[in-house]
Design an enzyme around this catalytic site. Structure first.
Site, mmCIF file in Angstrom:
data_model
loop_
_atom_site.group_PDB
_atom_site.id
_atom_site.type_symbol
_atom_site.label_atom_id
_atom_site.label_comp_id
_atom_site.label_asym_id
_atom_site.label_seq_id
_atom_site.Cartn_x
_atom_site.Cartn_y
_atom_site.Cartn_z
ATOM 1 N N SER A 157 32.203 43.951 38.117
ATOM 2 C CA SER A 157 32.146 42.540 38.283
ATOM 3 C C SER A 157 30.656 41.989 38.129
ATOM 4 O O SER A 157 29.643 42.909 38.436
ATOM 5 C CB SER A 157 32.801 42.134 39.829
ATOM 6 O OG SER A 157 32.199 40.896 39.968
ATOM 7 N N TYR A 171 32.015 44.182 48.171
ATOM 8 C CA TYR A 171 32.502 44.163 46.754
ATOM 9 C C TYR A 171 31.462 44.525 45.679
ATOM 10 O O TYR A 171 31.569 45.189 44.719
ATOM 11 C CB TYR A 171 32.858 42.703 46.706
ATOM 12 C CG TYR A 171 33.541 42.570 45.372
ATOM 13 C CD1 TYR A 171 34.731 42.709 45.092
ATOM 14 C CD2 TYR A 171 33.001 41.523 44.449
ATOM 15 C CE1 TYR A 171 35.498 42.479 43.747
ATOM 16 C CE2 TYR A 171 33.452 41.240 43.369
ATOM 17 C CZ TYR A 171 34.598 41.655 43.035
ATOM 18 O OH TYR A 171 35.281 41.201 41.961
ATOM 19 N N LYS A 175 31.399 47.662 43.071
ATOM 20 C CA LYS A 175 31.370 47.095 41.604
ATOM 21 C C LYS A 175 30.250 47.734 40.983
ATOM 22 O O LYS A 175 30.521 48.232 39.719
ATOM 23 C CB LYS A 175 31.514 45.714 41.383
ATOM 24 C CG LYS A 175 32.912 44.960 41.981
ATOM 25 C CD LYS A 175 34.157 45.504 41.082
ATOM 26 C CE LYS A 175 35.387 44.775 41.038
ATOM 27 N NZ LYS A 175 36.503 45.606 40.463
HETATM 28 N N1 LIG Z 1 39.103 36.967 38.456
HETATM 29 C C1 LIG Z 1 37.914 37.251 38.262
HETATM 30 O O1 LIG Z 1 37.113 36.183 37.647
HETATM 31 C C2 LIG Z 1 37.202 38.434 38.424
HETATM 32 C C3 LIG Z 1 35.689 38.713 38.451
HETATM 33 C C4 LIG Z 1 35.120 39.873 38.341
HETATM 34 C C5 LIG Z 1 35.839 41.237 38.654
HETATM 35 N N2 LIG Z 1 37.320 40.774 38.946
HETATM 36 C C6 LIG Z 1 38.075 42.084 39.053
HETATM 37 O O2 LIG Z 1 39.234 42.082 38.257
HETATM 38 C C7 LIG Z 1 40.412 42.702 38.888
HETATM 39 C C8 LIG Z 1 41.645 42.014 38.876
HETATM 40 O O3 LIG Z 1 41.336 40.916 39.835
HETATM 41 P P1 LIG Z 1 42.068 39.309 39.589
HETATM 42 O O4 LIG Z 1 41.244 38.344 39.669
HETATM 43 O O5 LIG Z 1 43.214 39.546 38.648
HETATM 44 O O6 LIG Z 1 42.900 39.581 41.209
HETATM 45 P P2 LIG Z 1 44.565 39.497 41.416
HETATM 46 O O7 LIG Z 1 44.516 39.041 43.245
HETATM 47 O O8 LIG Z 1 45.179 38.236 40.820
HETATM 48 O O9 LIG Z 1 45.202 40.580 41.118
HETATM 49 C C9 LIG Z 1 44.661 41.927 41.804
HETATM 50 C C10 LIG Z 1 46.004 42.774 42.016
HETATM 51 O O10 LIG Z 1 45.678 44.089 42.447
HETATM 52 C C11 LIG Z 1 46.456 44.402 43.412
HETATM 53 N N3 LIG Z 1 46.149 45.260 44.382
HETATM 54 C C12 LIG Z 1 45.257 45.094 45.458
HETATM 55 N N4 LIG Z 1 44.972 46.381 46.050
HETATM 56 C C13 LIG Z 1 45.785 47.243 45.453
HETATM 57 C C14 LIG Z 1 46.183 48.728 45.762
HETATM 58 N N5 LIG Z 1 45.229 49.246 46.899
HETATM 59 N N6 LIG Z 1 46.729 49.418 44.814
HETATM 60 C C15 LIG Z 1 47.590 48.673 43.960
HETATM 61 N N7 LIG Z 1 47.211 47.208 43.708
HETATM 62 C C16 LIG Z 1 46.414 46.653 44.383
HETATM 63 C C17 LIG Z 1 47.053 43.000 44.098
HETATM 64 O O11 LIG Z 1 48.457 43.123 44.722
HETATM 65 C C18 LIG Z 1 46.819 41.971 42.950
HETATM 66 O O12 LIG Z 1 48.219 41.774 42.505
HETATM 67 C C19 LIG Z 1 39.751 43.224 40.297
HETATM 68 O O13 LIG Z 1 39.274 44.444 40.373
HETATM 69 C C20 LIG Z 1 38.690 42.065 40.660
HETATM 70 O O14 LIG Z 1 37.662 42.472 41.299
HETATM 71 C C21 LIG Z 1 37.944 39.658 38.628
#
Ligand SMILES: NC(=O)c1ccc[n+]([C@@H]2O[C@H](COP(=O)([O-])OP(=O)(O)OC[C@H]3O[C@@H](n4cnc5c(N)ncnc54)[C@H](O)[C@@H]3O)[C@@H](O)[C@H]2O)c1
Length: 289
Positions: A157, A171, A175
């Site tokens: 991230s 976090y 990351k």
């Molecule tokens: N959305 C962004 O802009 C953004 C930015 C930087 C990093 N990220 C990273 O991208 C990834 C996806 O995030 P997102 O934004 O799609 O969020 P989201 O909440 O839509 O999806 C994350 C999914 O992970 C699942 N999850 C959580 N803990 C879990 C576990 N212990 N075992 C199995 N599944 C689990 C949740 O149920 C959820 O469905 C994450 O690692 C997040 O940190 C996202």
């Protein structure tokens, strides 16, 4: 011909958000997908088999191959089961996309132990757990003379690599650790035919919609027919490319959002001071700032 024809992929956290888009694209491109999702809240509380199963149903309805796994990647055995399920259902494993994530933001002086532990467990340990069990399988394959052409795509991230974010010490540290883990794993697993890269995505998901200051920007309406720069679907083509057997890249970290992909550089020397003998504190004070 799909770009991922014949490949078997495990995608964690694929029931919602960015991971769901990865799973749908991977299946459209011919991969067989193990859709993992614990189904908990943003903070990682609770569990629900629904999100993973819904994505599997959607993939199957479109003619693709997928199975659901609602295990917890933060658990050593949960990750082992996930890898075992890919092997039992599809007979092989070619790709791991580590994506599952939660948020428990808080400022350092008042952060609770559980806020720290939960975020480190899901992100840093969760990435390692799946990597570890998949690596053991790929090592075994390599030793048996069946050299894998495998790929791991981790999810870092901006918070951990380019944009320190107050309120996200847990976090950001996780990351940054994932970015470092990616580089070490790329070095170590090359001998077994495994490439390891990471992305730092930016997209509209429930995580960003709930983040103070970001939600309003991400939720803005996109006029019909215009490119939706915050769609989570924008992230997946890069991940699919990194997962193909033709991709040569390893040990890279890419920022990806909308139509932009940037290769990121890590820590490097910016200034060196030297002395011929032991340092005096005052010498350092005089020369380092
Ligand atoms: N959305 C962004 O802009 C953004 C930015 C930087 C990093 N990220 C990273 O991208 C990834 C996806 O995030 P997102 O934004 O799609 O969020 P989201 O909440 O839509 O999806 C994350 C999914 O992970 C699942 N999850 C959580 N803990 C879990 C576990 N212990 N075992 C199995 N599944 C689990 C949740 O149920 C959820 O469905 C994450 O690692 C997040 O940190 C996202």
């Amino acid at each position: 011909m799909g770009a991922l024809d014949g490949r078997v992929a495990v995608i964690t956290g694929a029931g919602r958000g960015i991971g769901r888009e990865h799973a749908l694209l991977f299946a459209r491109e011919g991969a067989s997908v193990v859709v993992n999702d614990l189904g908990g809240s943003n903070a990682g509380e609770g569990a629900d088999t629904g999100p993973a199963q819904d994505v599997v149903d959607e993939i199957r309805a479109a003619g693709g191959k997928a199975v659901a796994n609602s295990g917890n990647v933060a658990l050593w055995d949960g990750a082992q089961n996930l890898v075992d399920q890919a092997l039992a259902e599809f007979g092989r494993l070619d790709v791991v996309v580590n994506n599952a994530g939660i948020l428990r933001d808080g400022f350092i002086a008042s952060l609770e132990e559980l806020q720290w532990d939960a975020v480190i467990a899901v992100h840093l340990k969760g990435h390692f757990n799946v990597l570890r069990h998949a690596a053991a399988y790929w090592k075994q394959e390599s030793k048996a003379g069946r050299q894998p052409q495998a790929a791991v795509v981790n999810t870092a991230s901006a918070s951990g690599v380019t944009l320190p974010n107050a309120g996200q010490v847990n976090y950001g540290a996780a990351k940054a650790g994932i970015a470092a883990m990616t580089l070490v794993a790329a070095e170590e697993l090359e001998r077994y035919g495994v490439r390891v890269n990471a992305i730092a995505p930016m997209a509209r998901t429930r995580l960003t919609l709930a983040t103070p200051g970001m939600g309003a920007i991400f939720a803005a309406e996109v006029p019909e027919g215009e490119f939706d720069a915050f769609s989570p679907a924008n992230i997946s083509p890069l991940v699919a490319y990194l997962a193909t057997d033709k991709c040569p890249l390893t040990g890279k970290v890419f920022a990806v959002q909308g139509g932009a992909i940037s290769e990121l550089g890590g820590w490097h020397d910016v200034k060196t001071i030297e002395t011929d003998g032991p340092w005096e504190i005052d010498d350092i004070a005089g020369r380092l700032p």
